[in-house]
Scaffold this motif. Structure first.
Motif, mmCIF file in Angstrom:
data_model
loop_
_atom_site.group_PDB
_atom_site.id
_atom_site.type_symbol
_atom_site.label_atom_id
_atom_site.label_comp_id
_atom_site.label_asym_id
_atom_site.label_seq_id
_atom_site.Cartn_x
_atom_site.Cartn_y
_atom_site.Cartn_z
ATOM 1 N N SER A 187 -9.980 -76.320 24.399
ATOM 2 C CA SER A 187 -9.066 -75.174 24.441
ATOM 3 C C SER A 187 -8.955 -74.515 23.076
ATOM 4 C CB SER A 187 -7.681 -75.624 24.915
ATOM 5 O OG SER A 187 -7.746 -76.129 26.237
ATOM 6 N N ALA A 188 -8.893 -75.331 22.026
ATOM 7 C CA ALA A 188 -8.804 -74.800 20.664
ATOM 8 C C ALA A 188 -10.066 -74.045 20.291
ATOM 9 C CB ALA A 188 -8.549 -75.933 19.670
ATOM 10 N N SER A 189 -11.226 -74.591 20.711
ATOM 11 C CA SER A 189 -12.503 -73.963 20.396
ATOM 12 C C SER A 189 -12.617 -72.584 21.052
ATOM 13 C CB SER A 189 -13.656 -74.857 20.864
ATOM 14 O OG SER A 189 -14.906 -74.275 20.561
ATOM 15 N N LEU A 190 -12.171 -72.478 22.302
ATOM 16 C CA LEU A 190 -12.200 -71.185 22.990
ATOM 17 C C LEU A 190 -11.339 -70.158 22.266
ATOM 18 C CD1 LEU A 190 -12.010 -72.300 26.739
ATOM 19 C CD2 LEU A 190 -13.946 -71.190 25.601
ATOM 20 N N LYS A 191 -10.181 -70.582 21.810
ATOM 21 C CA LYS A 191 -9.285 -69.685 21.073
ATOM 22 C C LYS A 191 -9.933 -69.240 19.763
ATOM 23 C CE LYS A 191 -4.607 -69.336 19.173
ATOM 24 N NZ LYS A 191 -3.315 -70.036 18.932
ATOM 25 N N GLU A 192 -10.602 -70.176 19.078
ATOM 26 C CA GLU A 192 -11.272 -69.850 17.814
ATOM 27 C C GLU A 192 -12.437 -68.887 18.041
ATOM 28 O OE1 GLU A 192 -10.114 -74.257 16.051
ATOM 29 O OE2 GLU A 192 -12.201 -73.772 16.472
ATOM 30 N N HIS A 193 -13.182 -69.099 19.118
ATOM 31 C CA HIS A 193 -14.274 -68.183 19.460
ATOM 32 C C HIS A 193 -13.732 -66.778 19.734
ATOM 33 C CE1 HIS A 193 -17.924 -70.909 20.657
ATOM 34 N NE2 HIS A 193 -17.448 -71.179 19.460
ATOM 35 N N GLU A 194 -12.588 -66.723 20.395
ATOM 36 C CA GLU A 194 -11.953 -65.437 20.690
ATOM 37 C C GLU A 194 -11.591 -64.706 19.398
ATOM 38 O OE1 GLU A 194 -10.776 -62.387 22.949
ATOM 39 O OE2 GLU A 194 -11.253 -64.276 23.956
ATOM 40 N N GLU A 195 -11.085 -65.446 18.423
ATOM 41 C CA GLU A 195 -10.709 -64.851 17.126
ATOM 42 C C GLU A 195 -11.951 -64.334 16.388
ATOM 43 O OE1 GLU A 195 -8.667 -68.027 15.202
ATOM 44 O OE2 GLU A 195 -6.794 -67.737 16.325
ATOM 45 N N LEU A 200 -15.366 -59.734 14.754
ATOM 46 C CA LEU A 200 -16.693 -59.105 14.746
ATOM 47 C C LEU A 200 -16.659 -57.744 15.438
ATOM 48 C CD1 LEU A 200 -19.127 -62.070 15.462
ATOM 49 C CD2 LEU A 200 -19.304 -60.476 13.554
ATOM 50 N N LYS A 201 -15.922 -57.673 16.523
ATOM 51 C CA LYS A 201 -15.795 -56.419 17.259
ATOM 52 C C LYS A 201 -15.192 -55.330 16.372
ATOM 53 C CE LYS A 201 -13.931 -54.616 21.614
ATOM 54 N NZ LYS A 201 -13.095 -54.942 22.811
ATOM 55 N N ARG A 205 -15.000 -58.229 8.121
ATOM 56 C CA ARG A 205 -15.730 -59.332 7.505
ATOM 57 C C ARG A 205 -14.802 -60.449 7.031
ATOM 58 N NH1 ARG A 205 -20.187 -58.969 2.671
ATOM 59 N NH2 ARG A 205 -21.261 -57.718 4.244
ATOM 60 N N ASP A 206 -13.713 -60.105 6.380
ATOM 61 C CA ASP A 206 -12.803 -61.123 5.840
ATOM 62 C C ASP A 206 -12.206 -61.974 6.953
ATOM 63 O OD1 ASP A 206 -13.297 -60.238 3.284
ATOM 64 O OD2 ASP A 206 -11.496 -58.993 3.157
ATOM 65 N N GLN A 207 -11.714 -61.318 8.006
ATOM 66 C CA GLN A 207 -11.100 -62.058 9.108
ATOM 67 C C GLN A 207 -12.134 -62.886 9.863
ATOM 68 O OE1 GLN A 207 -7.860 -62.327 9.596
ATOM 69 N NE2 GLN A 207 -8.320 -63.832 11.179
ATOM 70 N N ALA A 208 -13.337 -62.317 10.038
ATOM 71 C CA ALA A 208 -14.397 -63.043 10.742
ATOM 72 C C ALA A 208 -14.816 -64.291 9.967
ATOM 73 C CB ALA A 208 -15.601 -62.129 10.950
ATOM 74 N N ARG A 214 -12.812 -71.725 9.597
ATOM 75 C CA ARG A 214 -11.830 -72.612 10.219
ATOM 76 C C ARG A 214 -12.430 -73.287 11.455
ATOM 77 N NH1 ARG A 214 -7.612 -69.321 10.111
ATOM 78 N NH2 ARG A 214 -8.139 -68.297 12.082
ATOM 79 N N HIS A 215 -13.178 -72.519 12.239
ATOM 80 C CA HIS A 215 -13.799 -73.056 13.459
ATOM 81 C C HIS A 215 -14.802 -74.159 13.143
ATOM 82 C CE1 HIS A 215 -15.649 -73.302 17.365
ATOM 83 N NE2 HIS A 215 -16.817 -72.909 16.897
ATOM 84 N N LEU A 216 -15.660 -73.937 12.155
ATOM 85 C CA LEU A 216 -16.681 -74.938 11.809
ATOM 86 C C LEU A 216 -16.046 -76.200 11.244
ATOM 87 C CD1 LEU A 216 -19.439 -72.647 10.238
ATOM 88 C CD2 LEU A 216 -19.458 -73.741 12.487
#
Length: 221
Positions: A187-195, A200-201, A205-208, A214-216
């Motif tokens: 569940s956490a990974s899905l949320k991180e992918h969403e962020e 990216l959308k 760059r800074d936020q991505a 954080r995800h890695l």
């Protein structure tokens, strides 16, 4: 499985790689039979069978019923390089592998923020939705997770970075699965992918970069 079995199995894979090099086998060439490999390596056929099964799972060879076992195309990656990453067992080696992946992926992400196409953004959205669908059925979306990251790295437009990333990650999907199996991690990974996707959308760059770092770290590959 005994403690000795993995050692035999790994050694057989290495020796099969030596035979492939000695016989100068290329994509589409037929490998020696199971019996011939057993004789040449002086090991039991069960060990040869396990080694070949592993190589098939790695998508490096294919077994054709009634015909034998054949080499599959693997682009610019030499079998020995793939095996080296697959066989890494030492803790320091694993740490180096994880650190190198993080460096490559973060730099690729920064480039992707400027270069990613609308088509790739759409693909990331589709992969996110597929992953959520898989998880809603109780299945771990390992392939979708892998493709999400690969799509980002590919979007950087640097083929060398992509090749480096593939050599580090593609043949170690077991690590992705183990990461996602941890309690609460999916569940956490899905949320991180969403962020990461949203950043990216927006070409932020800074936020991505912050989201991916954080995800890695949380993924513990």
């Amino acid at each position: 499985m005994s403690s000795e079995q993995p050692k035999v199995y790994i050694e057989v894979i290495k020796q099969i790689n030596n035979i492939i090099n000695e016989d100068q086998l290329r994509s589409g060439d037929k490998l020696p039979s199971e019996r011939e490999l057993s004789d040449r390596l002086d090991v039991g056929r069960s060990s040869v069978r396990e080694a070949l099964r592993a190589l098939e799972l790695l998508d490096l060879i294919e077994t054709r019923r009634g015909e034998g076992t054949y080499m599959k195309p693997f682009g610019s990656y030499r079998l020995v390089e793939i095996l080296l990453s697959f066989l890494l067992k030492d803790e320091n080696d694993r740490k180096d592998l994880t650190e190198t992946r993080r460096i490559v992926e973060l730099e690729a992400l920064k480039l992707a923020c400027d270069r990613i196409s609308d088509e790739s953004i759409m693909k990331l959205d589709q992969l996110l939705n597929r992953a959520k669908e898989e998880w809603s059925h109780g299945d771990l979306p390992v392939e979708e997770d892998y493709l999400f990251h690969k799509t980002i790295v590919k979007a950087c437009g640097n083929r060398l970075l992509l090749n480096l990333w593939i050599s580090l990650v593609e043949y170690n999907k077991v690590a992705i699965e183990r990461s996602l199996q941890r309690e609460g991690r999916m569940s956490a990974s899905l949320k991180e992918h969403e962020e990461i996707y949203q950043a990216l959308k927006n070409r932020d760059r800074d936020q991505a970069t912050l989201a991916m770092r954080r995800h890695l770290e949380n993924s513990r590959f």
